[in-house]
Structures are given as C-alpha cells and as structure tokens.
Scaffold this motif. Structure first.
Motif, PDB file in Angstrom:
ATOM      1  N   GLN A  83      42.695  39.671  51.493  1.00 30.07           N
ATOM      2  CA  GLN A  83      44.086  39.419  51.092  1.00 30.07           C
ATOM      3  C   GLN A  83      44.247  39.614  49.581  1.00 30.07           C
ATOM      4  O   GLN A  83      45.203  40.225  49.105  1.00 30.07           O
ATOM      5  CB  GLN A  83      44.494  37.982  51.436  1.00 30.07           C
ATOM      6  CG  GLN A  83      44.459  37.655  52.915  1.00 30.07           C
ATOM      7  CD  GLN A  83      44.766  36.174  53.161  1.00 30.07           C
ATOM      8  OE1 GLN A  83      45.711  35.623  52.617  1.00 30.07           O
ATOM      9  NE2 GLN A  83      43.980  35.520  53.989  1.00 30.07           N
ATOM     10  N   LEU A  88      46.446  42.648  47.450  1.00 27.50           N
ATOM     11  CA  LEU A  88      47.570  42.400  46.525  1.00 27.50           C
ATOM     12  C   LEU A  88      47.265  42.904  45.114  1.00 27.50           C
ATOM     13  O   LEU A  88      48.148  43.443  44.442  1.00 27.50           O
ATOM     14  CB  LEU A  88      47.917  40.914  46.490  1.00 27.50           C
ATOM     15  CG  LEU A  88      48.926  40.446  47.538  1.00 27.50           C
ATOM     16  CD1 LEU A  88      49.387  39.032  47.237  1.00 27.50           C
ATOM     17  CD2 LEU A  88      50.156  41.368  47.587  1.00 27.50           C
ATOM     18  N   GLU A 108      52.915  30.983  47.872  1.00 29.36           N
ATOM     19  CA  GLU A 108      52.162  31.238  49.093  1.00 29.36           C
ATOM     20  C   GLU A 108      52.646  30.286  50.185  1.00 29.36           C
ATOM     21  O   GLU A 108      52.477  29.068  50.109  1.00 29.36           O
ATOM     22  CB  GLU A 108      50.651  31.106  48.882  1.00 29.36           C
ATOM     23  CG  GLU A 108      49.961  31.593  50.149  1.00 29.36           C
ATOM     24  CD  GLU A 108      48.503  31.978  50.003  1.00 29.36           C
ATOM     25  OE1 GLU A 108      47.783  31.290  49.279  1.00 29.36           O
ATOM     26  OE2 GLU A 108      48.109  32.972  50.653  1.00 29.36           O
ATOM     27  N   HIS A 126      53.962  35.355  49.652  1.00 32.03           N
ATOM     28  CA  HIS A 126      52.881  35.821  50.532  1.00 32.03           C
ATOM     29  C   HIS A 126      52.751  34.841  51.680  1.00 32.03           C
ATOM     30  O   HIS A 126      52.765  33.624  51.466  1.00 32.03           O
ATOM     31  CB  HIS A 126      51.584  35.813  49.688  1.00 32.03           C
ATOM     32  CG  HIS A 126      50.417  36.475  50.332  1.00 32.03           C
ATOM     33  ND1 HIS A 126      49.234  35.822  50.587  1.00 32.03           N
ATOM     34  CD2 HIS A 126      50.238  37.746  50.749  1.00 32.03           C
ATOM     35  CE1 HIS A 126      48.370  36.659  51.128  1.00 32.03           C
ATOM     36  NE2 HIS A 126      48.947  37.833  51.244  1.00 32.03           N
ATOM     37  N   HIS A 167      50.166  34.807  54.915  1.00 33.59           N
ATOM     38  CA  HIS A 167      49.162  35.467  55.763  1.00 33.59           C
ATOM     39  C   HIS A 167      48.881  34.598  56.979  1.00 33.59           C
ATOM     40  O   HIS A 167      48.503  33.435  56.847  1.00 33.59           O
ATOM     41  CB  HIS A 167      47.862  35.701  54.976  1.00 33.59           C
ATOM     42  CG  HIS A 167      46.817  36.399  55.793  1.00 33.59           C
ATOM     43  ND1 HIS A 167      46.629  37.762  55.762  1.00 33.59           N
ATOM     44  CD2 HIS A 167      45.934  35.914  56.698  1.00 33.59           C
ATOM     45  CE1 HIS A 167      45.666  38.096  56.595  1.00 33.59           C
ATOM     46  NE2 HIS A 167      45.223  36.984  57.186  1.00 33.59           N
ATOM     47  N   ASP A 218      55.263  39.602  51.094  1.00 38.25           N
ATOM     48  CA  ASP A 218      54.381  40.205  52.104  1.00 38.25           C
ATOM     49  C   ASP A 218      54.041  39.172  53.161  1.00 38.25           C
ATOM     50  O   ASP A 218      53.656  38.050  52.819  1.00 38.25           O
ATOM     51  CB  ASP A 218      53.047  40.635  51.472  1.00 38.25           C
ATOM     52  CG  ASP A 218      53.123  41.983  50.790  1.00 38.25           C
ATOM     53  OD1 ASP A 218      54.229  42.549  50.679  1.00 38.25           O
ATOM     54  OD2 ASP A 218      52.051  42.477  50.364  1.00 38.25           O
ATOM     55  N   ARG A 249      56.305  44.272  54.181  1.00 35.35           N
ATOM     56  CA  ARG A 249      56.751  43.860  52.833  1.00 35.35           C
ATOM     57  C   ARG A 249      58.274  43.834  52.795  1.00 35.35           C
ATOM     58  O   ARG A 249      58.936  44.799  53.196  1.00 35.35           O
ATOM     59  CB  ARG A 249      56.222  44.826  51.771  1.00 35.35           C
ATOM     60  CG  ARG A 249      56.771  44.523  50.374  1.00 35.35           C
ATOM     61  CD  ARG A 249      55.976  45.205  49.293  1.00 35.35           C
ATOM     62  NE  ARG A 249      54.597  44.746  49.318  1.00 35.35           N
ATOM     63  CZ  ARG A 249      53.602  45.289  48.625  1.00 35.35           C
ATOM     64  NH1 ARG A 249      53.846  46.319  47.831  1.00 35.35           N
ATOM     65  NH2 ARG A 249      52.388  44.813  48.708  1.00 35.35           N
TER      66      ARG A 249
END
Ligand SMILES: C[S@@+](CC[C@H](N)C(=O)[O-])C[C@H]1O[C@@H](n2cnc3c(N)ncnc32)[C@H](O)[C@@H]1O
Length: 254
Positions: free
Chosen positions: A78, A82, A95, A165, A167, A196, A249
């Motif tokens: 990750q 980036l 995040e 972000h 994830h 993202d 994105r």
C-alpha cells in the motif's frame, strides 16, 4: 476479481466438498456472526463487534493478515503504491479504516509530524494501533487516531486532506456506508486531492458473504461516485500487483 457468487448455496456446497477442513471454522464464523447480528442494530455496530471478537485474538489477523510477514508485506504494498503515485512528506493524509496501522505506521513515519489522521469504527483495533506506534517508535510524529460511528467526517475541517485512503474497508461495507462516504469525502478533500479505496470486484452478480465481505461491480462504484459529484477512475496499475482486491481513485469532479 471474480464472477463467482459466494453467497449461492451451490457455491458453498462445491467449496465445502473441495475444502472439508474449512467447514468447522466456517461453521464457527457463521454461528458467531449470526449471534453478533442479533445483538446489534446496524451494520457498523455489527462490524465493530466482529472486529472486537477478532482483534481480541489477534489484531494482525483481524485486519486480514495470516502472519506478521504478510502484515508487513501488505502494508508495504500500500505504501509503495502511494509513494509511486507521488505521495510526499508534506501531504496530509486521512486513512479511513486504519486498523492496527499495517500500512499506517509507514505513512506516519514518512509524513511530516501531524500529517496522518486515522479513523476506525473499532476502538479495539485503535488500541492495537497505539501499540504499533509504540513498537515502531513513532510517538514524536503525533499521529491522530480517532474512533468514528459513521463516515460523515463532521468533526473534520473543509479541504483538510490532500490524500485519503481506505484499504480493505469497502470490501466489508454495504453500499449505504460507501454512499455515505462518497457524499462527504469531497468536503474534506483539498482541491487537487484524491481518495483511493480498494474493493472486492465481481463481474457477476453483486453479493455479500455473512455481511462481512461485499462484492461490487466497478461500474456501480464509479456511478455512485459520479452521483455525488466525484470523478472515479479504475486503477489498472494496481492490478499488476496481483492483490485480490481492485482499486479506484476518486477526485473532485468537473
Ligand atoms: C481489513 S481491515 C484493514 C485495515 C487497514 N486499512 C489495513 O489495510 O491494514 C478493515 C478495517 O476497516 C475498519 N472499518 C470497517 N468499516 C468501517 C467504516 N464504515 N468506517 C471506518 N472503519 C471501518 C475495520 O474496523 C477494520 O479496522
């Protein structure tokens, strides 16, 4: 990516026949999840309870890593992605669903002091995140870690973040949670900033397994972003890394 609908009974029977050793842990998870769903009133409370149960046993497993080496490797993947896309120390990063900082500790280390802001619905995983900060000696970087009940970001200022972000968060989220995020993320993103996120991609029917894992079509998420004035782009270069999830994105539209 897959076309398999894991919620179908025929898939479950085929999978169980091929993987008999996985039946007992699956049955335990089924029973645990049914109990947690009974005890909670909405998805976020339910998933917070799932995280509590998992994080008590192992925070690294709770965020999806079967070993410490995998935890380190997934975080590095990750981070490298980036940085390869221009992340700079002066960026201010939000995040969403930061977990126990699998990638977060690398972002904290790299960004200027105070540049990292991690949110999560699980207080238990945020306690584990504090341990990660201590283990990596990152206290002086003054990262922010905040528990949340929703993704409205109401307590954060306009245009605060150059990078956001998430994830492996929308892979555990029903569409209402994703839409809530899309309808508010634009306000906290700086002009020129981007968000993202990864998701479990299907090219077949959208479905979920035990309300823990959700599978979406790319066009559904791109369309939803568009509805909220955001431009969304499928990140084809992420696919080259052969992670099991795909990445989109999002930027300010128009
Ligand atoms: C699979 S873990 C991934 C954690 C981290 N992003 C990483 O890659 O290590 C998913 C995390 O998202 C959090 N989460 C799930 N739904 C969320 C939501 N609606 N808002 C904020 N966090 C959420 C979970 O509590 C969990 O810590």
């Amino acid at each position: 990516m897959s076309e398999t609908d894991r919620s179908r009974l025929s898939h479950k029977i085929r999978y169980a026949t091929r993987n008999p050793r996985r039946i007992p842990p699956y049955a335990r998870r089924l029973a645990r999840d049914a109990w947690l769903r009974l005890k909670t009133r909405d998805h976020v409370s339910y998933y917070r309870a799932v995280m509590k149960s998992d994080a008590t046993k192992s925070p690294e497993r709770a965020v999806g890593s079967k070993s410490h080496d995998r935890w380190l490797a997934l975080g590095k993947m990750q981070f490298d992605y980036l940085v390869g896309h221009g992340l700079e120390p002066r960026d201010r990063m939000l995040e969403i669903g930061c977990g126990n900082l699998r990638a977060g500790w690398r972002f904290i280390d790299y960004l200027d002091t105070g540049g990292y802001y991690g949110l999560d619905i699980s207080p238990d995983i945020l306690i584990a995140a504090q341990e990660t900060i201590k283990e990596h000696g990152l206290q002086a970087k003054m990262p922010h870690l905040t528990p949340v009940r929703d993704l409205r970001f109401a307590f954060l200022p306009d245009g605060a973040f150059t990078v956001a972000h998430a994830h492996s968060v929308f892979s555990h989220s029903p569409i209402g949670v994703i839409e809530e995020c899309f309808s508010h993320i634009g306000r906290v993103l700086a002009p020129g900033g981007f968000f993202d996120f990864t998701f479990d991609r299907t090219e077949g029917a959208e479905h979920h397994v035990l309300r823990e894992d959700f599978y979406y079509r790319t066009e559904t998420l791109i369309g939803l972003a568009d509805k909220h004035g955001l431009a969304a782009q499928f990140m084809a270069d992420w696919e080259e890394l052969r992670h099991k999830q795909s990445k989109i994105r999002v930027t300010h539209g128009g």
